[in-house]
Structure formats: structure tokens, C-alpha cells
Design a protein around this motif. Structure first.
Motif, PDB file in Angstrom:
ATOM      1  N   ASN A  38      -4.941   0.090   2.101  1.00  0.00           N
ATOM      2  CA  ASN A  38      -5.969  -1.084   2.616  1.00  0.00           C
ATOM      3  C   ASN A  38      -5.580  -2.498   2.734  1.00  0.00           C
ATOM      4  O   ASN A  38      -6.450  -3.269   2.666  1.00  0.00           O
ATOM      5  CB  ASN A  38      -7.362  -0.783   1.492  1.00  0.00           C
ATOM      6  N   ALA A  39      -4.370  -2.538   2.407  1.00  0.00           N
ATOM      7  CA  ALA A  39      -3.792  -3.991   2.493  1.00  0.00           C
ATOM      8  C   ALA A  39      -2.396  -4.105   2.803  1.00  0.00           C
ATOM      9  O   ALA A  39      -1.691  -2.794   2.565  1.00  0.00           O
ATOM     10  CB  ALA A  39      -4.023  -4.674   1.066  1.00  0.00           C
ATOM     11  N   GLY A  40      -1.756  -5.041   3.562  1.00  0.00           N
ATOM     12  CA  GLY A  40      -0.511  -5.211   3.811  1.00  0.00           C
ATOM     13  C   GLY A  40       0.414  -4.944   2.784  1.00  0.00           C
ATOM     14  O   GLY A  40       1.536  -4.564   3.075  1.00  0.00           O
ATOM     15  N   MET A  41       0.077  -5.467   1.648  1.00  0.00           N
ATOM     16  CA  MET A  41       0.929  -5.502   0.612  1.00  0.00           C
ATOM     17  C   MET A  41       1.318  -4.270  -0.416  1.00  0.00           C
ATOM     18  O   MET A  41       2.169  -4.108  -0.921  1.00  0.00           O
ATOM     19  CB  MET A  41       0.443  -6.618  -0.635  1.00  0.00           C
ATOM     20  N   VAL A  42       0.508  -3.357  -0.066  1.00  0.00           N
ATOM     21  CA  VAL A  42       0.375  -1.948  -0.780  1.00  0.00           C
ATOM     22  C   VAL A  42       1.752  -1.429  -0.764  1.00  0.00           C
ATOM     23  O   VAL A  42       2.421  -0.862  -1.905  1.00  0.00           O
ATOM     24  CB  VAL A  42      -0.575  -0.989  -0.258  1.00  0.00           C
ATOM     25  N   PRO A  43       2.173  -1.155   0.416  1.00  0.00           N
ATOM     26  CA  PRO A  43       3.637  -0.540   0.590  1.00  0.00           C
ATOM     27  C   PRO A  43       4.746  -1.089  -0.222  1.00  0.00           C
ATOM     28  O   PRO A  43       5.872  -0.857  -0.653  1.00  0.00           O
ATOM     29  CB  PRO A  43       4.086  -0.454   1.854  1.00  0.00           C
ATOM     30  N   PHE A  44       4.492  -2.610  -0.683  1.00  0.00           N
ATOM     31  CA  PHE A  44       5.448  -3.282  -1.549  1.00  0.00           C
ATOM     32  C   PHE A  44       5.377  -3.408  -2.969  1.00  0.00           C
ATOM     33  O   PHE A  44       5.798  -4.220  -3.705  1.00  0.00           O
ATOM     34  CB  PHE A  44       5.435  -4.909  -0.792  1.00  0.00           C
ATOM     35  N   LYS A  45       4.240  -2.841  -3.125  1.00  0.00           N
ATOM     36  CA  LYS A  45       3.748  -2.938  -4.827  1.00  0.00           C
ATOM     37  C   LYS A  45       4.754  -2.447  -5.631  1.00  0.00           C
ATOM     38  O   LYS A  45       4.785  -3.337  -6.824  1.00  0.00           O
ATOM     39  CB  LYS A  45       2.602  -1.927  -5.027  1.00  0.00           C
ATOM     40  N   PRO A  46       5.799  -1.418  -5.511  1.00  0.00           N
ATOM     41  CA  PRO A  46       6.654  -1.348  -6.595  1.00  0.00           C
ATOM     42  C   PRO A  46       7.638  -2.814  -6.736  1.00  0.00           C
ATOM     43  O   PRO A  46       8.221  -2.753  -7.894  1.00  0.00           O
ATOM     44  CB  PRO A  46       7.794  -0.227  -5.870  1.00  0.00           C
ATOM     45  N   TYR A  47       7.980  -3.362  -5.699  1.00  0.00           N
ATOM     46  CA  TYR A  47       8.630  -4.592  -5.964  1.00  0.00           C
ATOM     47  C   TYR A  47       7.789  -5.720  -6.614  1.00  0.00           C
ATOM     48  O   TYR A  47       8.435  -6.480  -7.528  1.00  0.00           O
ATOM     49  CB  TYR A  47       9.115  -5.224  -4.450  1.00  0.00           C
ATOM     50  N   PHE A  48       6.655  -5.897  -6.356  1.00  0.00           N
ATOM     51  CA  PHE A  48       5.674  -6.800  -6.990  1.00  0.00           C
ATOM     52  C   PHE A  48       5.598  -6.452  -8.429  1.00  0.00           C
ATOM     53  O   PHE A  48       5.382  -7.375  -9.371  1.00  0.00           O
ATOM     54  CB  PHE A  48       4.377  -7.060  -6.286  1.00  0.00           C
ATOM     55  N   LEU A  49       5.330  -4.997  -8.802  1.00  0.00           N
ATOM     56  CA  LEU A  49       5.092  -4.689 -10.106  1.00  0.00           C
ATOM     57  C   LEU A  49       6.478  -4.895 -11.009  1.00  0.00           C
ATOM     58  O   LEU A  49       6.275  -4.428 -12.117  1.00  0.00           O
ATOM     59  CB  LEU A  49       4.760  -3.289  -9.897  1.00  0.00           C
ATOM     60  N   GLY A  50       7.579  -4.744 -10.186  1.00  0.00           N
ATOM     61  CA  GLY A  50       8.741  -4.890 -11.005  1.00  0.00           C
ATOM     62  C   GLY A  50       9.577  -3.543 -11.201  1.00  0.00           C
ATOM     63  O   GLY A  50      10.209  -3.404 -11.993  1.00  0.00           O
ATOM     64  N   GLU A  51       8.827  -2.488 -10.602  1.00  0.00           N
ATOM     65  CA  GLU A  51       9.273  -1.189 -10.701  1.00  0.00           C
ATOM     66  C   GLU A  51      10.714  -0.909  -9.970  1.00  0.00           C
ATOM     67  O   GLU A  51      11.599  -0.115 -10.519  1.00  0.00           O
ATOM     68  CB  GLU A  51       8.603  -0.306 -10.470  1.00  0.00           C
ATOM     69  N   GLN A  52      10.827  -1.775  -8.965  1.00  0.00           N
ATOM     70  CA  GLN A  52      12.156  -1.630  -8.280  1.00  0.00           C
ATOM     71  C   GLN A  52      12.511  -2.999  -7.650  1.00  0.00           C
ATOM     72  O   GLN A  52      11.893  -4.111  -7.611  1.00  0.00           O
ATOM     73  CB  GLN A  52      11.909  -0.658  -7.025  1.00  0.00           C
ATOM     74  N   ASN A  53      13.890  -3.027  -7.485  1.00  0.00           N
ATOM     75  CA  ASN A  53      14.472  -4.207  -6.714  1.00  0.00           C
ATOM     76  C   ASN A  53      14.145  -4.260  -5.544  1.00  0.00           C
ATOM     77  O   ASN A  53      14.457  -3.092  -4.709  1.00  0.00           O
ATOM     78  CB  ASN A  53      15.776  -4.495  -7.087  1.00  0.00           C
ATOM     79  N   PRO A  54      13.558  -5.189  -4.536  1.00  0.00           N
ATOM     80  CA  PRO A  54      13.644  -5.093  -3.018  1.00  0.00           C
ATOM     81  C   PRO A  54      14.778  -4.859  -2.537  1.00  0.00           C
ATOM     82  O   PRO A  54      15.738  -5.405  -2.829  1.00  0.00           O
ATOM     83  CB  PRO A  54      12.853  -6.527  -3.170  1.00  0.00           C
ATOM     84  N   PRO A  55      14.827  -4.197  -1.521  1.00  0.00           N
ATOM     85  CA  PRO A  55      16.074  -3.835  -0.839  1.00  0.00           C
ATOM     86  C   PRO A  55      16.373  -4.572   0.210  1.00  0.00           C
ATOM     87  O   PRO A  55      17.189  -4.110   1.164  1.00  0.00           O
ATOM     88  CB  PRO A  55      15.876  -2.232  -0.489  1.00  0.00           C
ATOM     89  N   PHE A  56      16.007  -5.717   0.384  1.00  0.00           N
ATOM     90  CA  PHE A  56      15.912  -6.747   1.657  1.00  0.00           C
ATOM     91  C   PHE A  56      17.024  -7.619   1.095  1.00  0.00           C
ATOM     92  O   PHE A  56      16.954  -8.222   0.129  1.00  0.00           O
ATOM     93  CB  PHE A  56      14.540  -7.243   2.031  1.00  0.00           C
ATOM     94  N   PRO A  57      17.786  -7.688   2.098  1.00  0.00           N
ATOM     95  CA  PRO A  57      19.333  -8.610   1.822  1.00  0.00           C
ATOM     96  C   PRO A  57      18.817 -10.042   1.465  1.00  0.00           C
ATOM     97  O   PRO A  57      19.527 -10.504   0.491  1.00  0.00           O
ATOM     98  CB  PRO A  57      20.049  -8.815   3.382  1.00  0.00           C
ATOM     99  N   ASN A  58      17.728 -10.704   1.832  1.00  0.00           N
ATOM    100  CA  ASN A  58      17.337 -12.055   1.440  1.00  0.00           C
ATOM    101  C   ASN A  58      16.287 -11.997   0.540  1.00  0.00           C
ATOM    102  O   ASN A  58      15.694 -13.268   0.434  1.00  0.00           O
ATOM    103  CB  ASN A  58      17.107 -12.843   2.831  1.00  0.00           C
ATOM    104  N   GLY A  59      15.763 -10.900   0.042  1.00  0.00           N
ATOM    105  CA  GLY A  59      14.532 -10.933  -0.642  1.00  0.00           C
ATOM    106  C   GLY A  59      13.572 -11.041   0.004  1.00  0.00           C
ATOM    107  O   GLY A  59      12.336 -11.653  -0.523  1.00  0.00           O
ATOM    108  N   THR A  60      13.392 -11.029   1.272  1.00  0.00           N
ATOM    109  CA  THR A  60      12.339 -11.421   1.954  1.00  0.00           C
ATOM    110  C   THR A  60      11.848 -10.334   3.252  1.00  0.00           C
ATOM    111  O   THR A  60      12.743  -9.563   3.522  1.00  0.00           O
ATOM    112  CB  THR A  60      12.242 -12.669   2.834  1.00  0.00           C
ATOM    113  N   ALA A  61      10.813 -10.108   3.270  1.00  0.00           N
ATOM    114  CA  ALA A  61      10.479  -9.010   4.269  1.00  0.00           C
ATOM    115  C   ALA A  61       9.064  -9.534   5.341  1.00  0.00           C
ATOM    116  O   ALA A  61       8.402 -10.332   4.672  1.00  0.00           O
ATOM    117  CB  ALA A  61      10.318  -7.693   3.711  1.00  0.00           C
ATOM    118  N   THR A  62       9.114  -8.645   6.276  1.00  0.00           N
ATOM    119  CA  THR A  62       7.732  -9.098   7.001  1.00  0.00           C
ATOM    120  C   THR A  62       7.175  -7.715   7.685  1.00  0.00           C
ATOM    121  O   THR A  62       8.288  -6.870   8.050  1.00  0.00           O
ATOM    122  CB  THR A  62       8.114 -10.111   8.234  1.00  0.00           C
TER     123      THR A  62
END
Length: 910
Positions: A38-62
Motif C-alpha cells: 500500500n506504499a512505495g516504501m513497503v518492499p524496502f522495509k527490511p532496509y529501513f528496519l535494519g534487518e538487512q543491508n541495502p544491496p544497492f551500490p550507492n545506498g540509493t534506489a528508485t
């Protein structure tokens, strides 16, 4: 600017700024708090919650995430703002840039010229809001961007502070609004008029952690997050309204064509209420009728798009959860079209229009169109039958109201039609008006409000804080498990961690239940429908039985073990051994599932799509979307095709490739799964079967062994299930079947192949005998009726026949007796009551019947049954002329018979 181009410009803008493009996740994610994303950030919750490190080279995504919100379905169409499906464009920073980066990125895209890749919006028409005490964001907007202070407004927590509604990340936000001009409302910014000033973009500065609480502003801020993050959401549809110069989303290039087709199908015209409003008419009956029609057009357009996107992601209509939401949306489309004047089927043409508008952004729609069409059309066909049966129920209810000289259909009856039988309230109201009746809509609304309150309370109860997985975080970030199980069943590994009771421990002794984290493992962790491996972990000081294996953070294998001897310690080098028999039979079942899926699609066609599976050693079950029960011949063909594939001995290949290349190869993906950029394709016999799958498989199809289909069943509306055995379990089952058939062959003295025919013959003879026994019993009972009538008591002019008949008489036979008794007394006023006991079931059936003359005197069989029922611990009811019931206490039968005369006396006296 078309919506598809708006999406492209957004992604291109942020990719050029160093962001990783992330495809939209499925609308269905494995999240206990959400039916749909129901929101654009939902798939990124594990990274915001600190459960996983984001797998994006620059630490940013769109991303441009497809979203569905369904809490206020009934509000859709009433205003032009509510949409159930929408596209949320977002950019995300995980500990990289913060407020200034988010603000400058958004501003440049909105205001850069079209030639430079922007949207070309006039900066003078943009306003912003910030959180009350967010001086930093206000200063950036004013000093860095140059927005005058009078166009920067401050709002409180309810408006400009974001959280997920449960403990977790949160932070202040800044929203960007577009001034549509004085024709749309009062000057003064969004705090004055949020109709004139339309929100385009929300920039969330995720910097804190919230505690428990309810609502948008009644929770505690417990402290800062370790890293400051950015989560933004730009409404694609809202930007499309501005850039296309239209009033609302229903006039954009995505939904306007659907409304046009709806006009053609119904003969009604959209927008008449706006024409009347511009002429100053907003109170007449004509205006209200036109406004109601416009609402229905908007419902059709909105729900068609949402329905298509849900079906695309694997949802099928059902009676609960996601399936119920889809069914509700589709049925609102159908009933809205009907109320607008449609007389035939409409769904295929409407959905085909959505396909044309949405495919440029979602090419996978074209690949799945036949399945989408079949699901939507199938639901329309089923609902039209519901409307037909509901009409009959309504007519019965209306007739009762008229028979009692009433003019109002009560709200409970309308609610029952709506809730139990799926009959829409607006159709009930319309049909009531045609019958000269009105509906007690206040009572109906009250019942609906109660139902919604229960649903929302249930939804809140299901929400919970995210599980504390911080104990695993160091391993997820730094020690991802190396899985060696595709090529080995025994490997050496080192114990990196032991977890007991949610805490790290150094060692675990005999009898302990712990989670073991190894640097590498041959154990398959449960996923993709395949159960986890079983086996042992043994080291220099101890041994443990592996009972289950799960993943955390998609990277770390958690071996759930019981230490059966000695002691395990962190740092030990151990041998991890998978149970060979378990693994062999699990591989057979998983590969067998792929054969069943391929065979199923050959027999039923491409609309039969996987909806889930489970594989354990020797057994598989496969759920698939299909609207009809399979025939015996279809099941036989599926089983035959699967076993022919086993006999052909296809080579089973696994291919590691990109997701795009896998799709180009024709590999099938499971709906609801979110795959990475690299995937694993399992190919059995080239084109015979090709699926994305991370499971363990055999190397040749012959290793699966015989496949025996046990049968198929329904597991929900539109979802069927096939169950089957593989390998030695299949052999055992077939051997048992052979023993049974051989025994029957010997008993009946016929060849095995003639056993079914002989059983059918015997069954037919038994059935005929049962019919004859029933006929004899009925004749015997009819003969006794004369005796019962001769012994009848009298109450005034009434004859009262009340008797206990022999045990084992069914309710149907009692009805025969009652009708026979009424026939014997002719036109006299009389009442007949018969009761029996069924020793086998423990039930006590009873029946009462009254002649027309008795009913005229005030006697009611229904009232007699209700009064007698408590004597035998039962209940019952019916009409004045005939009623029946059932109890469970045979000890009260004689008292019930004795009570009948008194009940009749009271009826006559009353």
C-alpha cells in the motif's frame, strides 16, 4: 504528457543521479500486516528496519511501485480523489543523502524543462509544508531552493509526520503541493484549501523510532535511528492530472478510455452532473441522478484497473482475504454497469480497455491476458447467477411485506440479501422502488457500520510490531551463509553463532534446542513450497539432530536443532550431513510438481496457473487457479502426461541467468514472488517444463519414479488442488490399490478390470432394494394413519392427532404421514403432530400440520413446533399449514406428544 512517459522521466532522473532502478514488487508480499502493498516504501522495509543491508551500490534506489489501498472501497467514485490502485514513484536513501538531497532532487525533476528531462512545472505554483519544528527543512526550501517563506507552511504530527502505524522507523515529512488556480478554491496554500492545492510529493525524513500508540499522532518517539534515511512518494496519477491538464485522474489517459467504453456498453453519459453544476443546478433530482451515475462510472474505471492488476499478481476471487477484496471489486463493477443500463456481459470489453492503457507500463499484462480475461469473465458469469437468485429472494421478501400491508423492507432483510447472498443494496433499493416499497436504509447502514467496525478491529488486532531480529543482524550483514546443497549432501562448516531463546549463546549442551548458524551448509532451507532438509550436525564435542531450517534476511540459514549428545560450541568445525533418503524423496516430489504443472497446462490451457505448492518426501500438492472441477478424464490425462515425462527420461538442467533473460526464454514465474536480478531456471526436457525455481531437483526425470495423482479438490473460490505421490510412496500406494482390487476380484469372481462394473451393478441393486423398502415402509405408515386419526382427541371442533411413531422414521416420512392425516380428515378443522427417534443419529425429528379450516381458527403449525421443540432439546419452525423441527433428547418425546393438545387449546382460545 502521457502517464507512461511520466514514469520514464521519473526513473531516468534518479538513475542519472546515481540511484539503482528497482522494479515494482508484486502487490502481494509476505507481510502479516498487509493484504496488499500500500506504499512505495513497503518492499524496502527490511532496509529501513535494519534487518538487512541495502544491496544497492550507492545506498540509493528508485522505483515506481504499484499499490492498492482498500480500506474505503465504498468511498471510491464519490469523490475524484479516491483510487484503490495507484502508482507511487519514489526515491530512497539508506544512510546516504538526507533532507537537502531529497528536496533538491524532487525540485529539479518537477521544475526542470521538458527538454531537460523534467516535468516543466511553474515554480511559482508550488507550495510546501513541513513539520512544525522542522526548521532545517524549512531553511533548505527557503535558502537553497528559493521558495518564499509565505509559501512554506507548517503542520502538525497528524499531517506531516510519518510512521508505519506500529513501532518502527518514523520521521517528519515535507509535502509539495501544486496550485491549480483560483477557479479551484480559496487562496492561501494547502492549510486553507487542499482542493485547490493538490499534493504531488511527500518527502519523508526517516530519522527516529516510534513506540507503541494508536492513530497518526498519539505515539512516543523513543529515540533516533542509527542511520538517517529518505523515503519519498510521488503520486504518478496526480502528476498526470496536472501535466495532462485534466480535472482528475478519471480524465487521464489511463482511466478515461475505460469510462468511454462503459458509456458504449450502458447507453449512459458520464459527466452530466458537472454540466448541471456549471449551470448552477446542484439541488435538483436531475442533478442527484446524474451525480449518482457519474459515481458509478468512476467505480467501473477504478475497479477495473485494480481488479486487472490484482489478477495479474495471482489473486483469484474468493470469500476471504485478498480473494474477497477482488471479488468485491469485480462485483461492484458488474452491478454499477447494470445500474447504468447494461443488460449483457461487460467485463471482457472493460478489461480489454484497461489492458490497452496499462500494458505500456506493465508488459507482463499481455503475457497473462488470457488468464486475466478468464478470471474476470468467470466472476461476472457467477455473479450474474447470484443476481438472478438474489432477485428471487428479494421478490419473496417484498411479497411478505406487501402481504402484511407494509411499505418498508426492513434493514435486516436488506443486509441479509447483501451480506449472505451477495445482493447489492443499491439494486435492492431500486427494485424496492419499482415494487412501490422503500428500504430501511438507516437500519441497513447500522448493520454495515457494525460489520465494518468488526473488520477494522480485526485488522488492527492482526497488526503487530515487527519481530526483533536484531540478534541475527551481524550475520546478515557480514556472514551470509554459503549454500552448497545443490551439489552436496555433506560438507564441513564452522559454527558462527548459536541462538537460544532469542539471544546469542557460546555453547549448547545435550537436550538444548538452539539455532545453529554455519558459514556454509548443504541443508536446504524451507522455501518455494519445499520443506527443509533433515539430518545431523556433528562436531568434536557433540552431535545435533537438524529438525528444520529457515532463512532470515534471505541470507542466513538458521538450523533448528536439538543437541542429542555432548555439546556444540561457537567456533567448532562440524560436519553437516543431510539425511540421504529425505533429500532423495524431497527432490522427487519437487521435480514431480514441475511435471504436474506442465501436464496441467497441456490439459487445461494457459489459464491454469500455479497458486501455491507444498512438497515433502514422496508427496506433493499443487494449487492452481481454475474455475471448474476437473473431470476424471482430465485427471487421467494429467497423470499420463506426467508419467510419460518420467519414462522419457528428460535431462533436468539448471541455468543461472538474469531475470529478463529467463523471461525471454519462456520460464514461468510464481505470482507474488519477488525475484532478484539473477535467477535460477529449472528446465525439464527443454520446452516441456521451464520454471524459475530455487529448489532441489533430480538430474533426470526418470529418477522421479511413478507419479500417482490421488485426486483434486477445491481450496477456495477459483482455486483447485491436485495431490500426488512420487517415487516409492507412489509404488506403495499402487501396491495397496492392487491388493484391494485383487481381493475384490477374488470375492466377486470376476477379472480385476470387471470389478468396477460388478460393484456398480451391486450398488444399483442395493439402491433399488432401498427404494422398495422405503415404499413398503411408506405404505405401512399410511395404513397406520387411519388408526392415529381414529384415536384423535378433540378441542372444541378441532381434531388433534398427536402420536409417537416407530423409531427410525425420517423427517421425509413424517411429512408423508402428516399429509396423509390431513387427507383423511378432509375439510374438517384438524391438527396432526408426529414425532420419532433415530437411535443411530440421536436426532428426534418432529412435524406439525394444520388443515386450512384449523388455520382459519387461529392454529399455526409453526407455533406448535416452536412450543414443542424445548421438550426434546430442539428447535423448529415453518408456516401455519406445515412446520417441522428436530431435537436431540428422546427422553422428552412422550411429554412433547402430551403437550400438543394444550398448545392447540391456547391457540384457539387466543
Amino acid at each position: 504528457m502521457q502517464t507512461h512517459e511520466i514514469r520514464e522521466r521519473f526513473i531516468n532522473h534518479f538513475v542519472k543521479a546515481g540511484h539503482t532502478e528497482v522494479p515494482s514488487a508484486s502487490l502481494i508480499l509476505d507481510d502479516p500486516n498487509l493484504l496488499f502493498v500500500n506504499a512505495g516504501m513497503v518492499p524496502f522495509k527490511p532496509y529501513f528496519l535494519g534487518e538487512q543491508n541495502p544491496p544497492f551500490p550507492n545506498g540509493t534506489a528508485t522505483s515506481i511501485q504499484k499499490c492498492v489501498r482498500t480500506l474505503d472501497i465504498e468511498e471510491v467514485g464519490i469523490t475524484t480523489r479516491h483510487n484503490t490502485f495507484f502508482q507511487m514513484a519514489g526515491n530512497f536513501s539508506f544512510g546516504q543523502y538526507f533532507k537537502e538531497g531529497a528536496i533538491s532532487n524532487a525540485w529539479s525533476l518537477l521544475t526542470n524543462s521538458v527538454a531537460d528531462g523534467g516535468f516543466g512545472l511553474d515554480p511559482e505554483r508550488l507550495w510546501v509544508t513541513v513539520y512544525l519544528d522542522d526548521d532545517e527543512a524549512a531553511a533548505i526550501w527557503h535558502e537553497k531552493i528559493g521558495i518564499p517563506e509565505e509559501r512554506i507552511q507548517r503542520l502538525g504530527m497528524a499531517d506531516n509526520y510519518w510512521s508505519m502505524g506500529i513501532p518502527g522507523p518514523c520521521g517528519p515529512c515535507s509535502e509539495i503541493y501544486y496550485d491549480r488556480g483560483e477557479a479551484y478554491g480559496e487562496f492561501g496554500g494547502p492549510v486553507v484549501d487542499d482542493t485547490r492545492y493538490i499534493e504531488l510529493w511527500n518527502l519523508v525524513f526517516m530519522q527516529n523510532e516510534r513506540g507503541e500508540g494508536t492513530g497518526k499522532d498519539s505515539f512516543e518517539i523513543v529515540g533516533p535511528l542509527p542511520k538517517k534515511n529518505i523515503d519519498t512518494g510521488m503520486g504518478v496519477e496526480r502528476v498526470a492530472c496536472i501535466l495532462q491538464g485534466v480535472e482528475n485522474v478519471y480524465e487521464t489517459d489511463l482511466l478515461a478510455p475505460v469510462i468511454t467504453v462503459a458509456e458504449q456498453l450502458t447507453g449512459a453519459t458520464y459527466g452530466r452532473s458537472e454540466t448541471l453544476a456549471k449551470a448552477g443546478d446542484t439541488t435538483s433530482a436531475a442533478y442527484h441522478a446524474a451525480h449518482t451515475e457519474d459515481i458509478r462510472f468512476r467505480v467501473i474505471a477504478d475497479h477495473c484497473r485494480t481488479g486487472l492488476m490484482l489478477i495479474l499478481d495471482g489473486v483469484t476471487p474468493g470469500n476471504e482475504g485478498r480473494g474477497y477484496i477482488l471479488r468485491r471489486l469485480l462485483r461492484r463493477i458488474i452491478r454499477s454497469a447494470r445500474l447504468l443500463g447494461a443488460t449483457g456481459v461487460t467485463m471482457e470489453k472493460l478489461m480489454d480497455t484497461v489492458r490497452a492503457t496499462m500494458t505500456p507500463s506493465y508488459p507482463e499484462i499481455a503475457d497473462n491476458w488470457e488468464r486475466i480475461r478468464a478470471v474476470a469473465v468467470g466472476e461476472e458469469t457467477a455473479f450474474l447467477k447470484t443476481l438472478e437468485s438474489g432477485t428471487r429472494l428479494f421478490e419473496d421478501a417484498a411479497a411478505k411485506v406487501k402481504a402484511s400491508a407494509g411499505t418498508i423492507l426492513d434493514g435486516d432483510a436488506a443486509f441479509t440479501l447483501h451480506d449472505t447472498h451477495g445482493f447489492p443494496i443499491d439494486l435492492t433499493v431500486e427494485m424496492a422502488a419499482e415494487s412501490g416499497l422503500t428500504v430501511d436504509t438507516e437500519a441497513f447502514d447500522a448493520r454495515m457500520a457494525e460489520q465494518k467496525a468488526r473488520a477494522k478491529a480485526d485488522n488492527r488486532a492482526k497488526k503487530h510490531a515487527h519481530a526483533d531480529v536484531s540478534v541475527y543482524r551481524p550475520f546478515v550483514d557480514n556472514h551470509a551463509t554459503v549454500f552448497l546443497g545443490y551439489g552436496a549432501t555433506e560438507t564441513e562448516g564452522r559454527i558462527l553463532g548459536l541462538v537460544a531463546g532469542g539471544a546469542l549463546v557460546d555453547r549448547a549442551g545435550e537436550g538444548s534446542k538452539v539455532q545453529v548458524i554455519l558459514d556454509q551448509t548443504p541443508f536446504y532451507a524451507e522455501s518455494g513450497g519445499q520443506l527443509a532438509d533433515r539430518g545431523t550436525i556433528s562436531g568434536p564435542g557433540g552431535v545435533a539432530a537438524v529438525e528444520d531450517v529457515q532463512k532470515t534476511g534471505k541470507k542466513v540459514w538458521l538450523h533448528n536443532v536439538t543437541v542429542t549428545g555432548g555439546e556444540l560450541a561457537v567456533g567448532d568445525t562440524v560436519t553437516a550431513t543431510v539425511d540421504h533418503t529425505w533429500r532423495h524423496q524431497a527432490r522427487q516430489a519437487h521435480s514431480g510438481t514441475h511435471l504436474i504443472h506442465a501436464a496441467l497446462r497441456q490439459v487445461l490451457g494457459p489459464t491454469a496457473v500455479q497458486a501455491g505448492s507444498m512438497n515433502r518426501p514422496g508427496y506433493l500438492r499443487f494449487d492452481f487457479s481454475y474455475g471448474e472441477q476437473l473431470t476424471a478424464d482430465q485427471l487421467r490425462r494429467i497423470e499420463l502426461i506426467a508419467n510419460e515425462a518420467v519414462d522419457t527420461d528428460y535431462t533436468v538442467n539448471t541455468i543461472e541467468t538474469s531475470l529478463d533473460e529467463a523471461k525471454a526464454m519462456g520460464a514461468m514465474a510464481l505470482f507474488g514472488e519477488n525475484y532478484g536480478t539473477q535467477v535460477r531456471v529449472v528446465e525439464i526436457g527443454g520446452p516441456f517444463s521451464m520454471e524459475l525455481c530455487g529448489g532441489i531437483h533430480v538430474s533426470h526425470s526418470s529418477q522421479i519414479g511413478p507419479v500417482t495423482v490421488l485426486g483434486e479438490s477445491s481450496v477456495g473460490s477459483g482455486v483447485r488442488r491436485i495431490e500426488a505421490y512420487t517415487g516409492v510412496d507412489s509404488f506403495r500406494f499402487l501396491a495397496d490399490q492392487h491388493r484391494v482390487s485383487s481381493a475384490l476380484s477374488s470375492r466377486f469372481r470376476v477379472p480385476v478390470e470387471e470389478v468396477p462394473e460388478r460393484v456398480e451393478s451391486i450398488s444399483a441393486r442395493l439402491h433399488e432394494m432401498e427404494k422398495r423398502i422405503t415404499q413398503f415402509r411408506t405404505a405401512e405408515l399410511s395404513a397406520k394413519v387411519g388408526d392415529y386419526v381414529m384415536r384423535a382427541a378433540t378441542v372444541g371442533d378441532l381434531r388433534v392427532v398427536a402420536a409417537r411413531v416407530p423409531d427410525g422414521i425420517s423427517g421425509g416420512d413424517l411429512r408423508t404421514l402428516a399429509n396423509e392425516a390431513k387427507g383423511r380428515v378432509g375439510s374438517e378443522p384438524a391438527v396432526a403432530f408426529f414425532i420419532s427417534a433415530d437411535p443411530e443419529s440421536g436426532k428426534v425429528p418432529f412435524i406439525a400440520a394444520a388443515t386450512d379450516a384449523a388455520v382459519a381458527l387461529g392454529v399455526s403449525a409453526g407455533e406448535i413446533v416452536k412450543a414443542v421443540a424445548p421438550y426434546v432439546g430442539g428447535r423448529g419452525g415453518g408456516k401455519p399449514a406445515m412446520a417441522q423441527g428436530s431435537g436431540s433428547d428422546a427422553a422428552g418425546i412422550d411429554a412433547a406428544v402430551a403437550a400438543v393438545r394444550g398448545i392447540v387449546e391456547q391457540s384457539v382460545a387466543g
